[in-house]
Scaffold this active site. Structure first.
Site, PDB file in Angstrom:
ATOM      1  N   PHE A 107     -30.716  -3.310  42.543  1.00 39.09           N
ATOM      2  CA  PHE A 107     -31.356  -2.911  41.293  1.00 39.09           C
ATOM      3  C   PHE A 107     -30.837  -3.818  40.191  1.00 39.09           C
ATOM      4  CE2 PHE A 107     -32.309  -0.460  37.536  1.00 39.09           C
ATOM      5  CZ  PHE A 107     -33.583   0.005  37.824  1.00 39.09           C
TER       6      PHE A 107
ATOM      7  N   ASP B 145     -34.946  -2.961  32.602  1.00 36.28           N
ATOM      8  CA  ASP B 145     -34.118  -1.890  32.081  1.00 36.28           C
ATOM      9  C   ASP B 145     -33.739  -0.866  33.149  1.00 36.28           C
ATOM     10  OD1 ASP B 145     -35.903   0.962  31.226  1.00 36.28           O
ATOM     11  OD2 ASP B 145     -36.835  -0.720  32.240  1.00 36.28           O
TER      12      ASP B 145
ATOM     13  N   GLY C 203     -41.128  -4.887  31.226  1.00 36.50           N
ATOM     14  CA  GLY C 203     -40.099  -5.725  31.834  1.00 36.50           C
ATOM     15  C   GLY C 203     -40.313  -7.216  31.732  1.00 36.50           C
TER      16      GLY C 203
ATOM     17  N   ASP D 156     -42.196  -9.235  35.908  1.00 36.47           N
ATOM     18  CA  ASP D 156     -40.761  -9.477  36.019  1.00 36.47           C
ATOM     19  C   ASP D 156     -40.296  -9.587  37.459  1.00 36.47           C
ATOM     20  OD1 ASP D 156     -41.184  -6.779  36.548  1.00 36.47           O
ATOM     21  OD2 ASP D 156     -39.836  -6.040  35.006  1.00 36.47           O
TER      22      ASP D 156
ATOM     23  N   ASP E 171     -41.563  -6.466  44.064  1.00 40.18           N
ATOM     24  CA  ASP E 171     -40.709  -5.634  44.894  1.00 40.18           C
ATOM     25  C   ASP E 171     -41.510  -5.203  46.123  1.00 40.18           C
ATOM     26  OD1 ASP E 171     -38.923  -3.640  45.853  1.00 40.18           O
ATOM     27  OD2 ASP E 171     -38.312  -3.087  43.852  1.00 40.18           O
TER      28      ASP E 171
END
Length: 174
Positions: free
Chosen positions: A150, A157, A41, A98, A101
């Site tokens: 998301f 991706d 990512g 990336d 979270d």
């Protein structure tokens, strides 16, 4: 079934502007030896960030760190490959990912790097989802604060699709 949002969450222009700002912030505050990029990512972000720091002398190494399978939720199990090939003892490392979270991936990766003898470590993420954090970890350099949605594009991706988009989009269930 899923569809992309009607417009990008973060435009290509916003990304490029922020990446240049982050590169300047990093160059000013952290003299690192190596960028350690978490594939897959972060590949676009790492490329643009390292080019924006072109005057800085640094190496780039890639590892694969993933807790997602083919779904939209983390499976909670971190799989890391590529670290075994690197000699990071005594190095100053900038970890690039990336998205931050839950924090589980980054906190586990940081612990692994410390065990390898990294002398100084900072983390840099394109996007931060603070409301999803389940561990006490905060990146040193953050591009964008985003809501708990998301996201795809700019390297991120869903089932290997959307990675090559120059913007970041939300993916919505229909």
């Amino acid at each position: 079934m899923y569809r992309m949002s009607a417009k990008p969450m973060i435009t290509a222009e916003q990304i490029q502007t922020r990446v240049k700002e982050m590169a300047a912030e990093i160059k000013e505050s952290f003299d690192f030896d190596i960028i350690l990029s978490a594939l897959t990512g972060a590949y676009m972000f790492t490329t643009d960030l390292s080019r924006a720091m072109a005057s800085a002398k640094h190496r780039i190494a890639f590892i694969k760190a993933s807790s997602y399978g083919s779904g939209m939720e983390s499976c909670g199990k971190l799989k890391v490959t590529g670290l075994e090939k690197l000699d990071l003892k005594g190095k100053r490392v900038l970890v690039v990912d990336d998205i931050l979270d839950t924090g589980n991936t980054m906190i586990t990766l940081v612990a692994m790097l410390k065990e390898m003898g990294v002398s100084d470590l900072r983390s840099c993420v394109l996007m931060n989802k603070e409301e999803r954090r389940v561990v006490d970890y905060h990146a040193d350099f953050v591009g964008f604060e985003i809501a708990n949605e998301f996201v795809v594009g700019y390297g991120l991706d869903f089932n290997e699709d959307y990675r090559t988009l120059p913007e970041v989009w939300t993916l919505e269930e229909v």
